[in-house]
Design a protein around this motif. Structure first.
Motif, PDB file in Angstrom:
ATOM      1  N   ARG A  47       0.953  -1.318  -0.059  1.00  0.00           N
ATOM      2  CA  ARG A  47      -0.122   0.159   0.187  1.00  0.00           C
ATOM      3  C   ARG A  47       1.211   1.231  -0.021  1.00  0.00           C
ATOM      4  NH1 ARG A  47      -3.026  -3.483   3.740  1.00  0.00           N
ATOM      5  NH2 ARG A  47      -5.117  -3.912   2.975  1.00  0.00           N
ATOM      6  N   GLU A  48       0.388   2.290  -0.579  1.00  0.00           N
ATOM      7  CA  GLU A  48       1.047   3.437  -0.637  1.00  0.00           C
ATOM      8  C   GLU A  48       0.941   4.252   0.793  1.00  0.00           C
ATOM      9  OE1 GLU A  48       0.422   5.919  -3.857  1.00  0.00           O
ATOM     10  OE2 GLU A  48       0.487   4.182  -5.339  1.00  0.00           O
ATOM     11  N   SER A  49       1.962   4.535   1.242  1.00  0.00           N
ATOM     12  CA  SER A  49       1.806   5.522   2.551  1.00  0.00           C
ATOM     13  C   SER A  49       1.410   6.807   2.357  1.00  0.00           C
ATOM     14  CB  SER A  49       3.287   5.426   3.187  1.00  0.00           C
ATOM     15  OG  SER A  49       3.219   6.230   4.349  1.00  0.00           O
TER      16      SER A  49
END
Length: 131
Positions: A47-49
């Motif tokens: 997941r993108e932070s």
């Protein structure tokens, strides 16, 4: 009709990533199922932070051992994750990634397997056919 494929994460990220359960670096993508460690089948979700702190990439890798093979057979070659899951935040850019933090934090109760930690250990014949 054609299917458009979006590569949301660079190949360099997968070259940096390793499995904290067994230490292997090869992952398999099964369409519509997910990404799994090729050695022990631990699932990883990227997941993108929300927060990048100025880095080119900031990614959360979430590992889950629900589908992991035979953790109970030989603890010397695999290390279970606390409560079956762990997350790592990776910052950087291709060729310059680094681990920002693990959740839960490594300590006395749990330590992620390092990349290649078990490479020089041979799995006994009676165990290898089960995995």
């Amino acid at each position: 009709m054609s299917l458009e494929v979006l590569n949301r994460h660079s190949e360099a990220l997968f070259e940096f990533l390793w499995c904290p359960v067994c230490g292997h670096e090869v992952f398999s993508h099964i369409p519509f199922e997910g990404v799994f460690c090729k050695n022990c089948n631990t699932q990883v979700v990227l997941r993108e932070s929300r927060e990048t702190r100025g880095y080119e990439e900031a990614v959360l890798a979430c590992f889950d051992t629900d589908s992991t093979w035979n953790l109970h057979v030989d603890e010397k070659l695999r290390r279970d994750l606390p409560d079956g899951s762990a997350r790592v935040k990776i910052l950087g850019a291709p060729g310059a990634y680094k681990v920002d933090w693990w959740s839960p934090a490594p300590g006395d109760d749990w330590e992620p397997v390092e990349r290649g930690e078990f490479d020089d250990v041979e799995e006994p014949d009676e165990v290898s056919h089960l995995a």
